[in-house]
Enzyme design. Sequence first.
Site, PDB file in Angstrom:
ATOM      1  N   LYS A  77       0.921  -1.126   0.100  1.00 52.05           N
ATOM      2  CA  LYS A  77      -0.042   0.184   0.019  1.00 52.05           C
ATOM      3  C   LYS A  77       0.982   1.149   0.031  1.00 52.05           C
ATOM      4  O   LYS A  77       1.921   1.216   0.626  1.00 52.05           O
ATOM      5  CB  LYS A  77      -1.041   0.004   1.174  1.00 52.05           C
ATOM      6  CG  LYS A  77      -1.989   1.238   1.285  1.00 52.05           C
ATOM      7  CD  LYS A  77      -2.604   0.954   2.485  1.00 52.05           C
ATOM      8  CE  LYS A  77      -3.800   2.105   2.616  1.00 52.05           C
ATOM      9  NZ  LYS A  77      -4.911   1.949   3.760  1.00 52.05           N
ATOM     10  N   SER A 152      -9.624   2.114   2.846  1.00 56.72           N
ATOM     11  CA  SER A 152      -8.847   2.765   2.030  1.00 56.72           C
ATOM     12  C   SER A 152      -7.736   1.786   1.157  1.00 56.72           C
ATOM     13  O   SER A 152      -7.170   2.548   0.175  1.00 56.72           O
ATOM     14  CB  SER A 152      -7.993   3.891   2.698  1.00 56.72           C
ATOM     15  OG  SER A 152      -7.263   3.107   3.684  1.00 56.72           O
ATOM     16  N   SER A 176      -9.846  -0.250   7.295  1.00 53.76           N
ATOM     17  CA  SER A 176      -9.357  -0.163   5.916  1.00 53.76           C
ATOM     18  C   SER A 176      -8.462  -1.318   5.171  1.00 53.76           C
ATOM     19  O   SER A 176      -8.291  -1.620   3.946  1.00 53.76           O
ATOM     20  CB  SER A 176      -8.088   1.026   5.535  1.00 53.76           C
ATOM     21  OG  SER A 176      -9.034   2.182   5.273  1.00 53.76           O
TER      22      SER A 176
END
Length: 486
Positions: A77, A152, A176
């Site tokens: 990420k 997210s 997330s």
Amino acid sequence: MSELHNLSVKALATLLQTKEVSAVEVATRFLARMGGNPHNAFLDIDSEVTLAQARASDAKLADGTAGPLEGVPVAHKDVFVTRDFATTAGSKILSGYRSPFDATVVQRLRTAGMVTLGKLNCDEFAMGSANENSAYGPVQNPWDTARVPGGSSGGSAAAVAAGLAPAATGTDTGGSIRQPASFCGITGIKPTYGRASRYGMIAYASSLDQAGPMARSAEDCALLLSPMCGADLDRDSTSLDMPSEDFAASLNNSIEGLRIGIPKEFFGEGLAADVRAAVDGALREYEKLGAKLVPISLPRTELSIPVYYIIAPAEASSNLSRFDGVKFGHRAKDYTDLVDMYKKTRAEGFGNEVKRRIMTGAYVLSHGYYDAYYLQAQKIRRMIADDFQNAFKECDVIAGPVAPSVAWKFGENAGDPVADYLADIFTLPASLAGLPGMSLPAGFGAQGMPVGLQLIGNYFKEAQLLNAAHLLQQATDFHLRKPEGI
Ligand code: GLN
């Protein structure tokens, strides 16, 4: 070997250790799939860097110094800083930024042998539930490209679901990891707050932020979680002084007699019927495996939304003050003085949702409102944590939905940030309490979209969660299903 991209982390690791396939071959296969950046999942790809890491892994496999995951690819990420790839946290303000060091989690996975495929798209500074807040465009859900992948960590979930990476890292502040895993039909775990180092993880809300793995199965998550966890006391003051564990070692323990708590607040009016049906189906499977379902109550579930959306923005408003155009990232071109430079840099660099959070956070921390909002929220946060401890007197693990619905269509919640906030209701409580939580595929809902089952454990009970998840995955095949054409 056209199916390499569909193999598990475990299967890839075995093939690499027995030299049936080389790290360069594996990396080449994934890089080919990543060409054209399907689903807009990646924000930075550099095949030279990836192949150099793969060659180094092949050398270690040849000379007997290989780590347990040597040569298995992973993508990170874009909230984790990396020396060899740009790091933006999905924000224009960090466009092209290069960190002088790797985040602890990145470095530890590399030490375990993993080869980095690149950096994954996400909501700007991890603020969002749909990946629609990335400055670099949304990520598509591989199950239906007209739908959001969740957020997210939307790029992480989409990349794994689409076979662009066998595993990915994610971060979870209020859901997330769990929610995008649920929306994209994969497995993800957020460990107990403090188990994985936050060093080099760009801070959103520091008292909540945790790193974790996302992969197809609980077994693969266990293989990544072991190297990701462990004390990092010199570099993260909230890192727990406790060693990691071999999470894969206890996956096959019997769950006969395991008491699974079913919070009634997680099954109320707002829960979509298709999600409820899939979750109920998974709970029936657990009964067949010998677990007992116990009704419990988490009475302050609803309050977790206002509490989280006070505390997280408050911390964000402080954490994001470092992005001011002085030390790194974007700096406005024309300005009259220092304050003007700050203002223009931040006005140009941050997206709307980030600005909304900074303003909310500054407001709830300001003189006169601190007592009314921030302090009250902190008190209720503590009560939410206490509610869990009461519940854990009656059960070992808590189960319920991850989100009230399957992945929604792009634009459905656009212009209504509160709609996104409300959809976080089932993931926020465990985050506020600092408890480990995971999402695993539980079936399919409307339009064939995946539904996740959430498991929440008591502090440090990651092994128990992964064990329970693994046994369900041995009894079902939801985690093995793939979007068409993958
Ligand atoms: N959706 C939540 C938020 O926008 C959670 C995000 C996260 O866990 N990073 O803050």
